[in-house]
Design an enzyme around this catalytic site. Structure first.
Site, mmCIF file in Angstrom:
data_model
loop_
_atom_site.group_PDB
_atom_site.id
_atom_site.type_symbol
_atom_site.label_atom_id
_atom_site.label_comp_id
_atom_site.label_asym_id
_atom_site.label_seq_id
_atom_site.Cartn_x
_atom_site.Cartn_y
_atom_site.Cartn_z
ATOM 1 N N GLY A 1 34.956 31.092 34.278
ATOM 2 C CA GLY A 1 35.851 31.309 33.000
ATOM 3 C C GLY A 1 36.993 30.307 33.259
ATOM 4 N N THR A 2 37.650 30.463 34.710
ATOM 5 C CA THR A 2 38.837 29.828 35.052
ATOM 6 C C THR A 2 38.586 28.285 35.105
ATOM 7 O OG1 THR A 2 39.587 31.953 36.133
ATOM 8 C CG2 THR A 2 40.286 29.531 36.889
ATOM 9 N N HIS B 1 29.842 36.877 35.199
ATOM 10 C CA HIS B 1 30.040 38.159 35.724
ATOM 11 C C HIS B 1 30.750 39.024 34.875
ATOM 12 C CE1 HIS B 1 34.661 38.281 36.569
ATOM 13 N NE2 HIS B 1 34.530 36.962 36.460
ATOM 14 N N CYS C 1 43.535 40.215 37.141
ATOM 15 C CA CYS C 1 43.919 38.871 37.765
ATOM 16 C C CYS C 1 45.405 39.094 38.027
ATOM 17 C CB CYS C 1 43.826 37.679 36.799
ATOM 18 S SG CYS C 1 42.135 37.255 36.337
#
Length: 381
Positions: free
Chosen positions: A69-70, A201, A325
């Site tokens: 995603g990042t 994930h 995060c």
């Protein structure tokens, strides 16, 4: 052990791990190689791409693989900024985005781009009217999440789509990392969205793999240049075992999706209805269709979030503060801050996040332990 931290990461499914191992052993060739071993790897790569495309209702050419995603969020935002710089330098996002979006926007501001951060209401949702008012002739991108990772608020995707249809040249990106497999696919893959990013994930695939939907015809600059993989848009030898495993995980996730979502919603409400009875509890993820079925965020006044997390850990129940995060960096909740929640209560916020494997028996055990810990916290305060 009870694992209620699935928004941080999920356990890789046994079938997925088995697929990863078999592909690693049998298909070790480079998909870019011309010989037969490479051709076999390439065919498997494209079969996985087609499977994912079919599952989300896209074309094969519209699926691109990432590391998660990042990277996907960075790629869409920076790739759009580079590709469309001649048309404008204005980007729009929200005050409650994941750091992968929020910090990327902040970085672009240092490079001369102008960013508008849309405010949210008491439910953590933006207004489509605010979005329309923020759009300028120089706007090149709108980036909104599907489901907030801290409190589970679902953004008004249908209303945003209605606004964006009036501005067909502006890229619209949805960060759907927390929205996949939660009964929202028809809203995420609407007829106007241009880019959607996912992280494997979060749905029982290996870490370090993800995929992005890119609408056919939309232009985006690559962030990684080199050998020209992924249609010259993302160079680097493809992580074939993880890609095939992710396709398997996605198929398993979307099988009987409605029933899985129903169970998660019931478990979430069983906990919500229990903890809301206690006077020092503040619920941020309300009993409402405006919230996703798998995330519950609440606070116990006077007790810091990390204290609550560790107290449950002593009972082998694993939850989190509002964002994995940010938790170890002791960063405040950006979502609760944007919702104008007082710092005194925001620092007490914790998050429960479910998946399709959690059970009502686990919810009952959580509620039992909650009662014990609440009494202890009352004595301390």
């Amino acid at each position: 052990m009870i694992y209620f931290d699935n928004s941080a990461t999920t356990k890789a499914a046994p079938e997925v791990v088995d697929t990863y191992a078999k592909v690693s052993e049998r298909f070790w060739g480079n998909p870019s190689s011309l010989h037969n071993v490479g051709e076999q790897a390439f065919n498997l790569l494209e079969q996985s791409r087609q499977q994912i495309a079919d599952l989300v209702g896209a074309k094969l050419s519209e699926i691109l693989f990432t590391s998660g995603g990042t990277e996907g969020d960075n790629w869409v935002i920076k790739g759009t900024a580079i590709a469309k710089r001649e048309f404008g330098n204005h980007l729009i996002t929200t005050e409650v985005e994941h750091p992968a979006v929020y910090n990327t926007m902040a970085q672009l501001e240092t490079l001369g781009f102008d960013v508008t951060y849309l405010p949210v209401d008491e439910n953590g949702r933006v207004s489509a009217e605010d979005l329309r008012a923020a759009i300028r002739p120089s706007t090149i991108l709108v980036s909104t999440m599907a489901v907030n990772n801290e409190i589970g608020a679902i953004q008004p995707l249908d209303e945003i789509a209605a606004v964006m249809r009036d501005f067909p040249r502006i890229h619209w990106h949805i960060d759907a990392v927390q929205g996949i497999g939660k009964g929202l696919m028809d809203h995420i893959f609407n007829d106007r969205v241009d880019f959607v990013t996912f992280s494997g994930h979060k749905f029982h695939a290996p870490r370090g793999i993800g995929f992005m939907y890119k609408r056919q015809g939309r232009k985006i600059a690559p962030l990684m240049t080199g050998g020209g993989q992924e249609r010259d848009l993302r160079s680097g030898t493809e992580n074939l075992p993880a890609i095939v495993a992710m396709a398997k995980a996605l198929r398993l996730l979307l099988d009987d999706e409605d029933e899985k979502v129903k169970r998660q919603r019931e478990i979430r409400l069983a906990i919500l209805h229990h903890v809301e009875k206690f006077p020092k509890v503040t619920i941020f993820s309300k009993e409402s269709p405006l919230f996703a079925p798998h995330i519950l965020c609440f606070a116990i006044a006077g007790v810091r979030g990390e204290t609550i997390v560790h107290a449950f850990e002593q009972h082998e129940i694993y939850i989190s503060t509002t964002s994995a995060c940010s938790s170890k960096k002791h960063m405040e909740s950006s979502t609760l801050k944007a919702m104008k929640i007082d710092d005194g209560i925001a620092t007490s916020a914790i998050r429960i996040s479910l998946d399709e494997h959690n059970t009502m028996a686990e919810a009952e055990k959580f509620n039992q332990v909650f009662d014990e810990l609440y009494t202890q916290f009352e004595k301390l305060s």
